[in-house]
Design a protein around this motif. Structure first.
Motif, PDB file in Angstrom:
ATOM      1  N   SER A   4      74.421 -43.299  23.628  1.00  0.00           N
ATOM      2  CA  SER A   4      75.208 -43.088  24.835  1.00  0.00           C
ATOM      3  C   SER A   4      74.288 -43.110  26.046  1.00  0.00           C
ATOM      4  CB  SER A   4      75.944 -41.748  24.760  1.00  0.00           C
ATOM      5  OG  SER A   4      76.843 -41.734  23.676  1.00  0.00           O
ATOM      6  N   PHE A   5      74.449 -44.133  26.892  1.00  0.00           N
ATOM      7  CA  PHE A   5      73.670 -44.226  28.114  1.00  0.00           C
ATOM      8  C   PHE A   5      74.567 -43.799  29.268  1.00  0.00           C
ATOM      9  CE2 PHE A   5      71.641 -47.061  25.128  1.00  0.00           C
ATOM     10  CZ  PHE A   5      70.284 -46.794  25.316  1.00  0.00           C
ATOM     11  N   MET A   6      74.336 -42.609  29.769  1.00  0.00           N
ATOM     12  CA  MET A   6      75.231 -42.009  30.757  1.00  0.00           C
ATOM     13  C   MET A   6      74.450 -41.374  31.884  1.00  0.00           C
ATOM     14  SD  MET A   6      78.165 -40.449  28.253  1.00  0.00           S
ATOM     15  CE  MET A   6      78.969 -41.537  27.060  1.00  0.00           C
ATOM     16  N   GLY A   7      73.505 -42.139  32.409  1.00  0.00           N
ATOM     17  CA  GLY A   7      72.636 -41.614  33.451  1.00  0.00           C
ATOM     18  C   GLY A   7      73.373 -41.181  34.693  1.00  0.00           C
ATOM     19  N   VAL A   8      74.355 -41.973  35.147  1.00  0.00           N
ATOM     20  CA  VAL A   8      75.071 -41.623  36.375  1.00  0.00           C
ATOM     21  C   VAL A   8      75.830 -40.319  36.207  1.00  0.00           C
ATOM     22  CG1 VAL A   8      76.894 -42.365  37.954  1.00  0.00           C
ATOM     23  CG2 VAL A   8      75.236 -44.022  37.115  1.00  0.00           C
ATOM     24  N   ARG A   9      76.372 -40.072  35.025  1.00  0.00           N
ATOM     25  CA  ARG A   9      77.104 -38.820  34.806  1.00  0.00           C
ATOM     26  C   ARG A   9      76.166 -37.617  34.869  1.00  0.00           C
ATOM     27  NH1 ARG A   9      81.669 -40.455  30.239  1.00  0.00           N
ATOM     28  NH2 ARG A   9      81.750 -42.664  30.788  1.00  0.00           N
ATOM     29  N   GLY A  29      65.273 -27.815  28.613  1.00  0.00           N
ATOM     30  CA  GLY A  29      64.116 -27.764  27.725  1.00  0.00           C
ATOM     31  C   GLY A  29      63.494 -29.113  27.463  1.00  0.00           C
ATOM     32  N   ILE A  30      63.552 -30.011  28.441  1.00  0.00           N
ATOM     33  CA  ILE A  30      62.934 -31.327  28.314  1.00  0.00           C
ATOM     34  C   ILE A  30      62.059 -31.567  29.536  1.00  0.00           C
ATOM     35  CG2 ILE A  30      64.808 -32.286  26.915  1.00  0.00           C
ATOM     36  CD1 ILE A  30      65.914 -33.605  29.406  1.00  0.00           C
ATOM     37  N   SER A  31      61.256 -32.596  29.488  1.00  0.00           N
ATOM     38  CA  SER A  31      60.384 -32.894  30.616  1.00  0.00           C
ATOM     39  C   SER A  31      61.166 -33.592  31.727  1.00  0.00           C
ATOM     40  CB  SER A  31      59.222 -33.783  30.172  1.00  0.00           C
ATOM     41  OG  SER A  31      59.679 -35.069  29.809  1.00  0.00           O
ATOM     42  N   ALA A  32      60.665 -33.471  32.953  1.00  0.00           N
ATOM     43  CA  ALA A  32      61.314 -34.133  34.082  1.00  0.00           C
ATOM     44  C   ALA A  32      61.265 -35.647  33.930  1.00  0.00           C
ATOM     45  CB  ALA A  32      60.646 -33.704  35.392  1.00  0.00           C
ATOM     46  N   SER A  33      60.197 -36.166  33.359  1.00  0.00           N
ATOM     47  CA  SER A  33      60.104 -37.613  33.170  1.00  0.00           C
ATOM     48  C   SER A  33      61.125 -38.107  32.152  1.00  0.00           C
ATOM     49  CB  SER A  33      58.687 -37.994  32.727  1.00  0.00           C
ATOM     50  OG  SER A  33      58.374 -37.387  31.473  1.00  0.00           O
ATOM     51  N   TYR A  34      61.362 -37.300  31.120  1.00  0.00           N
ATOM     52  CA  TYR A  34      62.369 -37.659  30.115  1.00  0.00           C
ATOM     53  C   TYR A  34      63.748 -37.687  30.768  1.00  0.00           C
ATOM     54  CZ  TYR A  34      64.921 -37.452  25.636  1.00  0.00           C
ATOM     55  OH  TYR A  34      65.741 -37.707  24.569  1.00  0.00           O
ATOM     56  N   LEU A  35      64.067 -36.660  31.601  1.00  0.00           N
ATOM     57  CA  LEU A  35      65.350 -36.621  32.294  1.00  0.00           C
ATOM     58  C   LEU A  35      65.481 -37.807  33.243  1.00  0.00           C
ATOM     59  CD1 LEU A  35      68.012 -35.206  32.959  1.00  0.00           C
ATOM     60  CD2 LEU A  35      66.767 -33.832  34.649  1.00  0.00           C
ATOM     61  N   ALA A  48      72.000 -33.841  20.855  1.00  0.00           N
ATOM     62  CA  ALA A  48      71.300 -32.567  21.013  1.00  0.00           C
ATOM     63  C   ALA A  48      71.275 -32.141  22.483  1.00  0.00           C
ATOM     64  CB  ALA A  48      69.877 -32.681  20.469  1.00  0.00           C
ATOM     65  N   ILE A  49      71.020 -33.098  23.379  1.00  0.00           N
ATOM     66  CA  ILE A  49      70.974 -32.766  24.807  1.00  0.00           C
ATOM     67  C   ILE A  49      72.379 -32.497  25.328  1.00  0.00           C
ATOM     68  CG2 ILE A  49      70.331 -33.624  27.091  1.00  0.00           C
ATOM     69  CD1 ILE A  49      68.060 -35.127  25.806  1.00  0.00           C
ATOM     70  N   GLN A  50      73.374 -33.226  24.806  1.00  0.00           N
ATOM     71  CA  GLN A  50      74.759 -32.940  25.202  1.00  0.00           C
ATOM     72  C   GLN A  50      75.129 -31.503  24.845  1.00  0.00           C
ATOM     73  OE1 GLN A  50      77.742 -35.898  24.091  1.00  0.00           O
ATOM     74  NE2 GLN A  50      76.134 -37.452  23.937  1.00  0.00           N
ATOM     75  N   ILE A  59      80.386 -27.223  29.826  1.00  0.00           N
ATOM     76  CA  ILE A  59      81.073 -28.476  30.115  1.00  0.00           C
ATOM     77  C   ILE A  59      81.565 -29.081  28.808  1.00  0.00           C
ATOM     78  CG2 ILE A  59      80.764 -30.842  30.945  1.00  0.00           C
ATOM     79  CD1 ILE A  59      78.813 -29.788  32.977  1.00  0.00           C
ATOM     80  N   ASP A  60      82.821 -29.502  28.803  1.00  0.00           N
ATOM     81  CA  ASP A  60      83.400 -30.125  27.609  1.00  0.00           C
ATOM     82  C   ASP A  60      82.581 -31.359  27.240  1.00  0.00           C
ATOM     83  OD1 ASP A  60      84.935 -31.236  25.620  1.00  0.00           O
ATOM     84  OD2 ASP A  60      86.828 -30.981  26.684  1.00  0.00           O
ATOM     85  N   LEU A  61      82.188 -31.446  25.977  1.00  0.00           N
ATOM     86  CA  LEU A  61      81.386 -32.588  25.529  1.00  0.00           C
ATOM     87  C   LEU A  61      82.124 -33.905  25.696  1.00  0.00           C
ATOM     88  CD1 LEU A  61      79.634 -31.318  22.274  1.00  0.00           C
ATOM     89  CD2 LEU A  61      78.665 -31.619  24.546  1.00  0.00           C
ATOM     90  N   GLN A  62      83.457 -33.856  25.775  1.00  0.00           N
ATOM     91  CA  GLN A  62      84.202 -35.100  25.929  1.00  0.00           C
ATOM     92  C   GLN A  62      83.933 -35.749  27.282  1.00  0.00           C
ATOM     93  OE1 GLN A  62      88.217 -33.878  24.979  1.00  0.00           O
ATOM     94  NE2 GLN A  62      87.990 -34.526  22.879  1.00  0.00           N
ATOM     95  N   ALA A  63      83.354 -34.984  28.229  1.00  0.00           N
ATOM     96  CA  ALA A  63      82.961 -35.581  29.502  1.00  0.00           C
ATOM     97  C   ALA A  63      81.824 -36.575  29.302  1.00  0.00           C
ATOM     98  CB  ALA A  63      82.519 -34.488  30.480  1.00  0.00           C
TER      99      ALA A  63
END
Length: 456
Positions: A4-9, A29-35, A48-50, A59-63
């Motif tokens: 799932s590529f959902m960068g804009v969301r 719990g991730i690095s800023a570069s990863y985000l 896992a990040i969702q 936030i509902d995961l369905q988003a």
């Protein structure tokens, strides 16, 4: 699972919460570069990040789910095809919806308003041309607005489902015999008495009428006990959950008084179904019986259509049923009900597909028919369909005839009793159908009724 590529969301989540990349990365719990890579769609948004987003922000995961994308992609392509514009490729449509879902929804809403305006203008022109006096009438498109509201909530309204189940339990109601306790609750808490209309008056007056002056709820005498209980539950919704209905309608952002009126009817009916078929008891019975609709109908004392509709609403977080789609059509092909808790697309233009099993149900009354259906995009679904009849009984008393269909993704079909003996893994067993002739990509279909707006 598909990536799932959902960068804009994710960027939109940060903007809404006023967080920097560093702050959000720290909370997840991730690095800023990863985000940063996630937001630029260089890395996928993993489950896992969702889950961490859900834990941090509730936030509902369905988003962040792909299931809603299928609806939007199909709707966007429909809109452009009907407008006579060059059709987007699947890759382009997916990129638009995945990166800017709000823009895609805005396109669809603008198209809906334009279509409603055009239909209203045509209606006005027809009335003026025929010399009729101008009269008030419902704005076309309001039914679509209410359906879209329910579909965006995956046809599950927790604010009504949970109170309905609580009332069922607190009132000591029994599965299949809800009417007695419902009538008692209406009488004791609201001083409402239930009476039956006799003879032809019932057909003229409709399914339910409440007289606030005499505190009398009148029901047609042809309704079966489960149907009577359903109508009593509808009245109970208006009496006990009026403020909840008001809030849901207000938050729904409906555009007209007519759409708000229809939404109130739909929400009250939703509550009634949830009371007569309470969530946990109904879901457990469905699982135990292999989703056998006729046995569920017998156990809960309601009709085939009511069971199908209820099955399409079982999407409670943490305890979901199968994600079904539900549809009701008449002999002319008009779709009067359609609800989807998953990604099956009901076209907004061009009608429906004549090869769909739901239309075969009219020629084989009382039989439950099955179909493995293959869509142009490669997805496969399992459908069941049956004709249903409602209305007063007796010679010369008109009844309403429909066909109802209940479908799910083919991967769930093995859990349904109706799939026994079918070869679900054989692609040749699938019937190739589409969402409607005007927007179907199967140009060589022998059943085509009109030219496709989608280019080859």
């Amino acid at each position: 699972m598909a990536k799932s590529f959902m960068g804009v969301r994710v960027q939109r989540l940060r903007e809404e919460r006023g967080l920097s990349q560093v702050a959000l990365a720290r909370q997840l719990g991730i690095s800023a570069s990863y985000l940063n890579q996630i937001e630029r769609n260089q890395r996928p948004l993993t489950l896992a990040i969702q889950l961490r987003i859900n834990a941090q922000f509730d936030i509902d995961l369905q988003a962040f789910s792909d299931s809603d994308e299928a609806h939007l992609i199909a709707d966007v392509r429909d809109v452009l095809a009907e407008a006579g514009m060059e059709a987007l490729s699947m890759a382009e449509a997916r990129a638009l919806v995945s990166n800017t879902p709000s823009v895609a929804r805005a396109m669809i809403e603008l198209h809906r308003r334009n279509r409603a305006t055009a239909e209203r203008a045509d209606t006005l022109a027809a009335r003026l041309g025929d010399g009729h006096k101008l009269a008030s009438f419902a704005l076309p498109g309001v039914h679509d607005e209410v359906r879209d509201y329910l579909n965006q909530r995956y046809n599950h309204i927790a604010e009504l489902d949970e109170p309905a189940e609580a009332i069922f339990n607190d009132s000591g109601m029994a599965v299949g015999d809800v009417g007695t306790k419902l009538a008692q609750r209406l009488a004791e808490r609201h001083q409402v008495q239930v009476a039956l209309w006799r003879g032809d008056d019932a057909a003229r007056q409709g399914a339910r009428a409440f007289d606030p002056a005499t505190r009398t709820l009148r029901l047609p005498d042809h309704l079966r006990p489960g149907q009577q209980a359903f109508q009593m539950a509808v009245q109970l919704a208006h009496l006990e959950l009026s403020s909840t209905l008001d809030r849901l309608i207000r938050d729904g952002g409906f555009s007209s008084a007519e759409s708000m009126r229809l939404a109130r009817i739909g929400l009250a009916n939703y509550f009634a179904g949830a009371l007569v078929m309470p969530y946990q008891a109904f879901l457990q019975s469905a699982e135990d019986l292999g989703y056998d609709i006729e046995r569920l109908s017998n156990r809960f004392g309601v009709g085939f259509e009511a069971v199908c509709h209820r099955l399409s609403t079982l999407q409670r977080p943490g305890a979901p049923g199968l994600p079904f789609f539900f549809v009701r059509v008449d002999r002319a092909g008009n779709v009067s009900k359609r609800h989807s808790a998953a990604d099956f697309h009901f076209s907004r233009v061009g009608g429906t597909c004549p090869l769909w099993i739901v239309y075969e149900a009219f020629s084989q009354p009382e039989r439950v028919l099955t179909q493995i259906a293959g869509m142009p995009d490669g997805r496969h679904y399992f459908w069941i369909a049956r004709q249903v009849v409602s209305g007063p009984v007796g010679f010369g008393r008109p009844q309403k005839t429909f066909a109802v269909g209940l479908g799910c993704d083919l991967r769930h079909a093995r859990r349904l009793i109706y799939s026994r003996g079918l070869d679900l893994s054989n692609p040749s067993a699938a019937t190739p159908i589409g969402v409607g002739c005007k927007v179907c990509e199967r140009h060589a279909c022998p059943q085509r009724a009109s030219p496709s707006l989608v280019e080859r």
